[in-house]
Write a protein that holds these residues in place. Structure first.
Motif, PDB file in Angstrom:
ATOM      1  N   GLY A 249      -2.346  -7.281  -1.895  1.00 27.81           N
ATOM      2  CA  GLY A 249      -3.256  -6.800  -2.912  1.00 27.81           C
ATOM      3  C   GLY A 249      -2.519  -5.856  -3.849  1.00 27.81           C
ATOM      4  O   GLY A 249      -1.289  -5.815  -3.867  1.00 27.81           O
ATOM      5  N   ASN A 250      -3.273  -5.033  -4.606  1.00 30.88           N
ATOM      6  CA  ASN A 250      -2.615  -4.166  -5.581  1.00 30.88           C
ATOM      7  C   ASN A 250      -3.464  -2.933  -5.889  1.00 30.88           C
ATOM      8  O   ASN A 250      -4.691  -2.937  -5.727  1.00 30.88           O
ATOM      9  CB  ASN A 250      -2.338  -4.924  -6.877  1.00 30.88           C
ATOM     10  N   PHE A 251      -2.795  -1.870  -6.320  1.00 29.55           N
ATOM     11  CA  PHE A 251      -3.501  -0.708  -6.858  1.00 29.55           C
ATOM     12  C   PHE A 251      -4.045  -1.079  -8.233  1.00 29.55           C
ATOM     13  O   PHE A 251      -3.381  -1.770  -9.008  1.00 29.55           O
ATOM     14  CB  PHE A 251      -2.556   0.483  -6.970  1.00 29.55           C
TER      15      PHE A 251
ATOM     16  N   PHE B  41       0.840  -1.196   0.000  1.00 35.93           N
ATOM     17  CA  PHE B  41       0.000   0.000   0.000  1.00 35.93           C
ATOM     18  C   PHE B  41       0.879   1.252   0.000  1.00 35.93           C
ATOM     19  O   PHE B  41       0.623   2.214  -0.737  1.00 35.93           O
ATOM     20  CB  PHE B  41      -0.911  -0.035   1.235  1.00 35.93           C
ATOM     21  N   GLU B  42       1.927   1.254   0.799  1.00 37.35           N
ATOM     22  CA  GLU B  42       2.797   2.424   0.905  1.00 37.35           C
ATOM     23  C   GLU B  42       3.744   2.553  -0.292  1.00 37.35           C
ATOM     24  O   GLU B  42       3.863   3.618  -0.899  1.00 37.35           O
ATOM     25  CB  GLU B  42       3.585   2.374   2.206  1.00 37.35           C
ATOM     26  N   THR B  43       4.441   1.473  -0.647  1.00 35.91           N
ATOM     27  CA  THR B  43       5.391   1.553  -1.757  1.00 35.91           C
ATOM     28  C   THR B  43       4.674   1.674  -3.098  1.00 35.91           C
ATOM     29  O   THR B  43       5.141   2.372  -4.003  1.00 35.91           O
ATOM     30  CB  THR B  43       6.318   0.328  -1.775  1.00 35.91           C
ATOM     31  N   GLY B  44       3.537   0.984  -3.234  1.00 40.40           N
ATOM     32  CA  GLY B  44       2.773   1.084  -4.472  1.00 40.40           C
ATOM     33  C   GLY B  44       2.235   2.484  -4.697  1.00 40.40           C
ATOM     34  O   GLY B  44       2.159   2.959  -5.840  1.00 40.40           O
ATOM     35  N   LEU B  45       1.878   3.183  -3.611  1.00 45.05           N
ATOM     36  CA  LEU B  45       1.371   4.554  -3.738  1.00 45.05           C
ATOM     37  C   LEU B  45       2.473   5.478  -4.258  1.00 45.05           C
ATOM     38  O   LEU B  45       2.206   6.410  -5.018  1.00 45.05           O
ATOM     39  CB  LEU B  45       0.846   5.046  -2.390  1.00 45.05           C
ATOM     40  N   MET B  46       3.716   5.204  -3.870  1.00 42.43           N
ATOM     41  CA  MET B  46       4.835   5.999  -4.399  1.00 42.43           C
ATOM     42  C   MET B  46       5.027   5.754  -5.898  1.00 42.43           C
ATOM     43  O   MET B  46       5.389   6.678  -6.638  1.00 42.43           O
ATOM     44  CB  MET B  46       6.116   5.649  -3.648  1.00 42.43           C
ATOM     45  N   ARG B  47       4.798   4.529  -6.341  1.00 37.55           N
ATOM     46  CA  ARG B  47       4.903   4.263  -7.785  1.00 37.55           C
ATOM     47  C   ARG B  47       3.815   5.006  -8.546  1.00 37.55           C
ATOM     48  O   ARG B  47       4.056   5.551  -9.625  1.00 37.55           O
ATOM     49  CB  ARG B  47       4.804   2.756  -8.059  1.00 37.55           C
ATOM     50  N   VAL B  48       2.608   5.039  -7.987  1.00 36.65           N
ATOM     51  CA  VAL B  48       1.512   5.778  -8.625  1.00 36.65           C
ATOM     52  C   VAL B  48       1.867   7.261  -8.702  1.00 36.65           C
ATOM     53  O   VAL B  48       1.606   7.929  -9.709  1.00 36.65           O
ATOM     54  CB  VAL B  48       0.195   5.577  -7.847  1.00 36.65           C
TER      55      VAL B  48
ATOM     56  N   VAL C 231       8.870 -24.726  -1.082  1.00 35.63           N
ATOM     57  CA  VAL C 231       9.385 -23.559  -1.785  1.00 35.63           C
ATOM     58  C   VAL C 231       8.194 -22.700  -2.189  1.00 35.63           C
ATOM     59  O   VAL C 231       7.291 -23.169  -2.881  1.00 35.63           O
ATOM     60  CB  VAL C 231      10.188 -23.966  -3.038  1.00 35.63           C
ATOM     61  N   ILE C 232       8.192 -21.450  -1.749  1.00 34.77           N
ATOM     62  CA  ILE C 232       7.088 -20.536  -2.033  1.00 34.77           C
ATOM     63  C   ILE C 232       7.639 -19.317  -2.758  1.00 34.77           C
ATOM     64  O   ILE C 232       8.676 -18.758  -2.383  1.00 34.77           O
ATOM     65  CB  ILE C 232       6.381 -20.084  -0.737  1.00 34.77           C
ATOM     66  N   GLY C 233       6.956 -18.890  -3.810  1.00 34.42           N
ATOM     67  CA  GLY C 233       7.380 -17.723  -4.564  1.00 34.42           C
ATOM     68  C   GLY C 233       6.291 -16.667  -4.639  1.00 34.42           C
ATOM     69  O   GLY C 233       5.098 -16.968  -4.586  1.00 34.42           O
ATOM     70  N   LYS C 234       6.708 -15.415  -4.743  1.00 33.99           N
ATOM     71  CA  LYS C 234       5.788 -14.298  -4.927  1.00 33.99           C
ATOM     72  C   LYS C 234       6.249 -13.511  -6.147  1.00 33.99           C
ATOM     73  O   LYS C 234       7.344 -12.951  -6.163  1.00 33.99           O
ATOM     74  CB  LYS C 234       5.775 -13.396  -3.696  1.00 33.99           C
ATOM     75  N   GLY C 235       5.428 -13.502  -7.198  1.00 32.15           N
ATOM     76  CA  GLY C 235       5.784 -12.823  -8.430  1.00 32.15           C
ATOM     77  C   GLY C 235       5.103 -11.480  -8.560  1.00 32.15           C
ATOM     78  O   GLY C 235       3.909 -11.357  -8.269  1.00 32.15           O
ATOM     79  N   PHE C 236       5.845 -10.466  -8.985  1.00 29.73           N
ATOM     80  CA  PHE C 236       5.293  -9.132  -9.218  1.00 29.73           C
ATOM     81  C   PHE C 236       5.198  -8.896 -10.718  1.00 29.73           C
ATOM     82  O   PHE C 236       6.206  -8.960 -11.434  1.00 29.73           O
ATOM     83  CB  PHE C 236       6.181  -8.067  -8.573  1.00 29.73           C
ATOM     84  N   TYR C 237       3.978  -8.629 -11.200  1.00 24.82           N
ATOM     85  CA  TYR C 237       3.716  -8.445 -12.623  1.00 24.82           C
ATOM     86  C   TYR C 237       3.320  -7.006 -12.927  1.00 24.82           C
ATOM     87  O   TYR C 237       2.580  -6.371 -12.168  1.00 24.82           O
ATOM     88  CB  TYR C 237       2.574  -9.355 -13.082  1.00 24.82           C
ATOM     89  N   ILE C 238       3.809  -6.507 -14.032  1.00 17.77           N
ATOM     90  CA  ILE C 238       3.290  -5.282 -14.628  1.00 17.77           C
ATOM     91  C   ILE C 238       2.724  -5.681 -15.976  1.00 17.77           C
ATOM     92  O   ILE C 238       3.455  -6.143 -16.857  1.00 17.77           O
ATOM     93  CB  ILE C 238       4.385  -4.208 -14.789  1.00 17.77           C
ATOM     94  N   GLY C 239       1.421  -5.524 -16.121  1.00 16.49           N
ATOM     95  CA  GLY C 239       0.749  -6.104 -17.277  1.00 16.49           C
ATOM     96  C   GLY C 239       0.830  -7.612 -17.175  1.00 16.49           C
ATOM     97  O   GLY C 239       0.551  -8.187 -16.128  1.00 16.49           O
TER      98      GLY C 239
ATOM     99  N   GLU D 246      -7.381   6.081 -14.732  1.00 15.02           N
ATOM    100  CA  GLU D 246      -6.367   5.311 -15.445  1.00 15.02           C
ATOM    101  C   GLU D 246      -6.174   3.967 -14.739  1.00 15.02           C
ATOM    102  O   GLU D 246      -6.176   3.904 -13.510  1.00 15.02           O
ATOM    103  CB  GLU D 246      -5.031   6.058 -15.469  1.00 15.02           C
ATOM    104  N   ASP D 247      -5.999   2.914 -15.520  1.00 13.84           N
ATOM    105  CA  ASP D 247      -5.761   1.590 -14.940  1.00 13.84           C
ATOM    106  C   ASP D 247      -4.312   1.467 -14.460  1.00 13.84           C
ATOM    107  O   ASP D 247      -3.386   1.963 -15.107  1.00 13.84           O
ATOM    108  CB  ASP D 247      -6.040   0.491 -15.965  1.00 13.84           C
ATOM    109  N   VAL D 248      -4.132   0.792 -13.331  1.00 12.57           N
ATOM    110  CA  VAL D 248      -2.803   0.419 -12.843  1.00 12.57           C
ATOM    111  C   VAL D 248      -2.669  -1.083 -13.073  1.00 12.57           C
ATOM    112  O   VAL D 248      -3.340  -1.877 -12.417  1.00 12.57           O
ATOM    113  CB  VAL D 248      -2.624   0.750 -11.352  1.00 12.57           C
ATOM    114  N   LYS D 249      -1.819  -1.463 -13.986  1.00 15.62           N
ATOM    115  CA  LYS D 249      -1.723  -2.872 -14.374  1.00 15.62           C
ATOM    116  C   LYS D 249      -0.606  -3.573 -13.621  1.00 15.62           C
ATOM    117  O   LYS D 249       0.408  -3.989 -14.182  1.00 15.62           O
ATOM    118  CB  LYS D 249      -1.536  -2.982 -15.891  1.00 15.62           C
TER     119      LYS D 249
END
Length: 391
Positions: free
Chosen positions: A252-254, A81-88, A313-321, A271-274
């Motif tokens: 979650g995500n913006f 929530f905090e770091t994603g808001l800086m990207r926006v 083994v657990i992974g967390k992937g970050f996607y743009i589009g 505007e969409d944030v993908k």
């Protein structure tokens, strides 16, 4: 601890692909609004990367500091929530020209009143409140029907409001407020209890409903912000964040944002944030991102073959589009000697290099009951990974 901090900083710098500047810091005068006294402030010239804002010093905590911990579901959501808001924010406020400061305009009382429910006239009378105090953005609970019916009809949509301020130079050695970014954390699941200290029940909220309610609240919030002293003319961006359920291990995500220019109390087109976070392995990963899922599954299977004491083994992937940008992998395992830890780390490093495409940033954390054992970082488009084994 010192080693860990050094590793974390190295990872950020490598991700950015640029070297920081160590020039002398700059002293400026900060004037928050026309009625406030001028204060001395410092702009550090050290800049981690173009993806981060420099922070005005001395650090001024937000008046609403601490509320996010109580209102947002998980630590993963809090961080995103905090770091994603800086990207926006970077869509309208350039990291080269603007400087970050925690929100100074919305205090705890204001945010808490906005997060509450709207009240009927009868409820206001019972609470000895006036209509001017009826500021809740969440829907009315009229008390009619069963608990299930009431919570299905009027769930809590808005969980938290986060304010970020962005300062800009205004003439010689002066800075002023140049922009405000507001994040609205919205619930994908509404939690409620039928009785005090009883069991907790869930009410799922569709994404379309989350989006509709979030946009409606944003239109009201921009009007309220324009009535706040110091915010009458400043550009304002409002972004919508859909937080995950409480049991989720990915944030979650913006998903949308809108902007109001100087003096405007109307938000422009949304505007969409993908952006999206995906858990590996999971059905969602298999269905939507089969190639990435296959790469991860092959990596996981090779790790399982190598060592019998492993727990998963657990992974967390970050996607743009639809493009995977970063993959963070956690491997909890039991070691019975340092040589095992070193050998395992060497093996995993070779698999990271050979099994994941170079355009993906990969970070692997190997842990045991004794704490962190090793860290492997392979940044995007770099052949050589960084490896640290904790002593």
């Amino acid at each position: 601890m010192k080693k860990l901090m050094a590793v974390s900083l190295s990872f950020v710098l490598l991700l950015a692909g640029c070297a920081p500047s160590f020039n002398q810091q700059e002293e400026v005068v900060q004037n928050e609004n026309e009625s406030s006294e001028e204060e001395q402030a410092i702009i550090p010239n050290f800049k981690i990367s173009d993806s981060y804002y420099r922070t005005i010093l001395p650090f001024k905590p937000s008046e609403s500091r601490g509320l996010v911990v109580n209102n947002v579901n998980t630590k993963y959501d809090i961080n995103e929530f905090e770091t994603g808001l800086m990207r926006v924010a970077q869509n309208h406020f350039d990291t080269e020209k603007f400087f970050f400061q925690e929100g100074q305009y919305l205090d705890k009382a204001t945010i808490s009143s906005w997060l509450s429910r709207q009240y009927t006239k009868e409820q206001l009378k019972e609470k000895d409140m006036t209509e001017k105090e009826n500021l809740g953005l969440n829907p009315v609970d009229d008390g009619k029907g069963t608990k299930e019916e009431r919570n299905a009809r009027a769930p809590l949509y808005l969980a938290h409001i986060l304010e970020h301020n962005y300062l800009v130079k205004d003439g010689d050695n002066k800075v002023k407020l140049g922009g405000v970014v507001i994040g609205l954390a919205l619930n994908s699941v509404h939690y409620y209890q039928k009785e005090a200290y009883g069991a907790t029940f869930e009410e799922d909220i569709s994404h379309s409903k989350v989006e509709a309610e979030g946009k409606k609240m944003a239109e009201e919030i921009i009007k309220r912000l324009r009535q706040q002293e110091g915010l009458e003319n400043v550009p304002i961006t409002i972004a919508l964040f859909e937080q995950s359920e409480r049991t989720s291990v990915v944030p979650g995500n913006f998903f949308a944002y809108a902007h109001a220019g100087e003096g405007s109390n109307q938000l422009s087109g949304w505007e969409d944030v993908k952006e999206n976070y995906i858990l590996f392995p999971s059905n969602t990963a298999e269905e939507k991102y089969r190639e990435d899922y296959t790469n991860f599954l092959n990596f996981k299977q090779d790790v399982e073959k190598y060592f019998p004491n492993f727990n998963g083994v657990i992974g967390k992937g970050f996607y743009i589009g639809d493009q995977l940008q970063q993959l963070n992998i956690d491997i909890p395992i039991q070691f019975y000697g340092k040589s095992e830890s070193v050998g395992f780390t060497q093996y995993v490093t070779s698999k990271v290099v050979s099994m994941f495409p170079e355009y993906i940033s990969v970070q692997v954390n190997v842990t045991s009951v004794n704490g962190p054992e090793s860290l492997i970082v392979r940044n995007a488009n770099e052949a050589e990974p960084f490896v640290h084994i904790y002593q």
